[in-house]
Write a protein that holds these residues in place. Structure first.
Motif, short mmCIF file in Angstrom:
data_model
loop_
_atom_site.label_atom_id
_atom_site.label_comp_id
_atom_site.label_asym_id
_atom_site.label_seq_id
_atom_site.Cartn_x
_atom_site.Cartn_y
_atom_site.Cartn_z
N SER A 176 0.84 -1.20 0.00
CA SER A 176 0.00 0.00 0.00
C SER A 176 0.87 1.26 0.00
CB SER A 176 -0.91 0.01 1.23
OG SER A 176 -0.14 0.20 2.41
N GLN A 178 0.56 3.82 1.85
CA GLN A 178 0.83 4.22 3.22
C GLN A 178 2.01 3.43 3.79
OE1 GLN A 178 -0.59 6.82 4.90
NE2 GLN A 178 1.07 6.38 6.33
N ARG A 229 -8.39 6.39 -8.43
CA ARG A 229 -7.61 5.79 -7.34
C ARG A 229 -6.26 6.50 -7.19
NH1 ARG A 229 -5.96 -0.55 -6.16
NH2 ARG A 229 -4.89 -0.09 -4.20
N ASP A 232 -6.92 9.59 -5.20
CA ASP A 232 -7.26 9.25 -3.81
C ASP A 232 -6.04 8.76 -3.03
OD1 ASP A 232 -9.86 9.98 -4.22
OD2 ASP A 232 -10.58 7.94 -4.57
N GLU A 233 -5.27 7.86 -3.65
CA GLU A 233 -4.09 7.32 -2.97
C GLU A 233 -3.05 8.42 -2.77
OE1 GLU A 233 -3.90 4.55 -1.60
OE2 GLU A 233 -5.10 3.06 -2.65
N SER A 234 -2.88 9.29 -3.77
CA SER A 234 -1.91 10.38 -3.63
C SER A 234 -2.32 11.33 -2.51
CB SER A 234 -1.80 11.14 -4.95
OG SER A 234 -1.30 10.30 -5.97
N ASN A 235 -3.61 11.58 -2.41
CA ASN A 235 -4.09 12.46 -1.34
C ASN A 235 -3.89 11.82 0.03
OD1 ASN A 235 -5.69 14.83 -0.33
ND2 ASN A 235 -7.06 13.17 0.29
N ASP A 236 -4.22 10.52 0.13
CA ASP A 236 -4.13 9.86 1.43
C ASP A 236 -2.68 9.72 1.90
OD1 ASP A 236 -6.84 9.62 1.55
OD2 ASP A 236 -6.90 7.57 0.78
N SER A 237 -1.78 9.44 0.95
CA SER A 237 -0.40 9.15 1.35
C SER A 237 0.55 10.33 1.21
CB SER A 237 0.14 7.98 0.50
OG SER A 237 0.09 8.30 -0.88
N SER A 238 0.14 11.41 0.55
CA SER A 238 1.07 12.51 0.33
C SER A 238 0.42 13.89 0.47
CB SER A 238 1.71 12.37 -1.06
OG SER A 238 2.62 13.42 -1.29
N LYS A 240 -2.38 15.22 1.55
CA LYS A 240 -3.03 15.69 2.77
C LYS A 240 -2.03 16.05 3.86
CE LYS A 240 -3.90 11.25 5.07
NZ LYS A 240 -4.98 10.34 5.55
N HIS A 241 -0.82 15.47 3.76
CA HIS A 241 0.21 15.79 4.75
C HIS A 241 0.84 17.15 4.49
CE1 HIS A 241 0.05 11.71 6.36
NE2 HIS A 241 0.05 11.26 5.12
#
Length: 409
Positions: A176, A178, A229, A232-238, A240-241
């Motif tokens: 994943s 993350q 995806r 979404d994955e880029s936002n969740d793992s990068s 948003k930080h």
């Protein structure tokens, strides 16, 4: 190619490989390179402008190895190399070993995976679906660059034990984004075999960003992720930080307004708008399905009520029929009992009548015999008397039989 596939082909250009120059610096460089210099006031007065430093000649790229060396040496955010030039690069099976050895020798010079990200970003920006593209010159070179990017990523401690998953997105256990972020955050100078001053906190931050971005780009060009995806994955793992905490309206619009990556903002916004539109259509479809289901439920309830009423009527008729059957069975049993009694009485009456008729006929036979004997002996008057007496007795018997039969002849 549908809209979603078109987005997926260009989407991977969004993340940055390393800490990029500011939007203002990028814009100034672009303007400086594309616009002719504006004459200054001193030039108008005849003062000669300062001569610009001569540009360095572009390196000659005649092979994939040359392109790899260029990617590792370049400090640019994007790798620039034309498609026409890319098509001309020779691809041979014999060069695989040499290219792998070259990656192995150059990987230690790129502990932050900037080159892997730069290569994958370059592949994605060509807009070629590597799974569907025919095996032409461009597709073959791009596939080779993807394979070499995987080799470079596998040489980094972040992905060292995940080579199989990089090659096959379906390989278990799944990797994943993350987990990539977490593993990249654990990498330090010791794991990279570097001195502490050669891999600082800023380098660690760049490694995290590049590892996550490279992994997302790889999954996109492998067509394991679609654009939805990927975002979404880029936002969740990068992404948003990177969002400032408690950003006010003014700070948010200031940050967005000062961004020069309008194409990226447009792609992300268009994707979310398209998704919202799809969700709206799905909601409308579901609402229609709910209405249809409600109508069907209402119709089925009416049919159920009608079926229940019909069932009740049928049950009532069945109960009535059952009562009639019970009543008829009782009447039949009573009739059977009566017939047994009647039969017994009729048998008695028959015996009585038979006995009486036999006695009557026997007596009349005697009279008729005597009358016949008198007639033969010449005494007709005696014979006539016997006949009268016999006829009178028979007539009385006939009358009695008629009375017993209810007057029927």
């Amino acid at each position: 190619m549908n809209e979603e596939n078109q987005h997926a082909a260009v989407a991977p250009a969004a993340p940055a490989a390393e800490t990029p120059p500011s939007a203002v610096e990028s814009t100034e460089v672009a303007v400086e390179q594309t616009q002719p210099p504006t004459p200054s006031a001193e030039e108008g007065k005849g003062v000669q402008p300062k001569k610009r430093a001569p540009r360095k000649p572009k390196p000659q790229v005649d092979s994939v190895e040359d392109l790899l060396k260029l990617a590792y040496k370049s400090n640019a955010r994007l790798l620039e190399f034309s498609k026409e030039s890319l098509k001309k690069l020779p691809i041979t099976d014999e060069s695989i070993t040499a290219q792998g050895a070259l990656i192995a020798s150059l990987s230690p010079t790129d502990p932050t995976l900037a080159t892997s990200f730069r290569l994958l970003q370059y592949v994605a920006r060509q807009g070629v679906d590597l799974k569907r593209a025919e095996d032409g010159d461009l597709a073959r070179v791009l596939r080779r660059l993807v394979d070499l990017s995987i080799v470079a990523m596998s040489n980094n401690p972040v992905f060292r034990v995940w080579t199989d998953q990089l090659l096959d997105p379906r390989r278990e256990p799944q990797l994943s984004p993350q987990h990539v972020r977490d593993e990249a955050g654990k990498v330090d100078a010791e794991k990279l075999g570097l001195a502490a001053d050669q891999f600082k906190a800023a380098d660690s931050d760049r490694l995290v960003k590049n590892a996550v971005a490279s992994y997302g780009l790889l999954r996109a060009v492998q067509r394991d992720w679609n654009l939805d995806r990927y975002i979404d994955e880029s936002n969740d793992s990068s992404w948003k930080h990177e969002v400032p905490e408690a950003a006010s309206l003014e700070r948010a619009v200031g940050t967005i307004g000062s961004s020069c990556d309008l194409d990226v903002l447009g792609l992300v916004a268009a994707n979310y708008i398209a998704r919202i539109a799809r969700l709206d259509r799905q909601i409308a479809q579901l609402e229609r399905a709910v209405d249809a289901a409600a109508n069907r439920e209402s119709r089925l309830n009416e049919e159920l009520q009608a079926a229940r009423a019909s069932e009740q009527a049928a049950t009532a008729r069945a109960e009535a029929f059952t009562a009639d059957i019970v009543r008829l069975q009782k009447e039949l049993a009573a009739e059977r009992d009566n017939r047994v009694v009647d039969k017994s009485h009729m048998a008695d009456d028959y015996e009585t009548l038979r006995t009486r008729i036999i006695r009557r006929l026997s007596g009349e036979i005697d009279l008729l015999t005597d009358g016949l004997h008198a007639l033969r002996n010449g005494a007709p008057s005696v014979a006539e008397e016997f006949l009268d007496r016999s006829l009178l007795a028979l007539a009385r018997e006939v009358e009695q039989l008629k009375d017993a039969a209810g007057g029927l002849a």
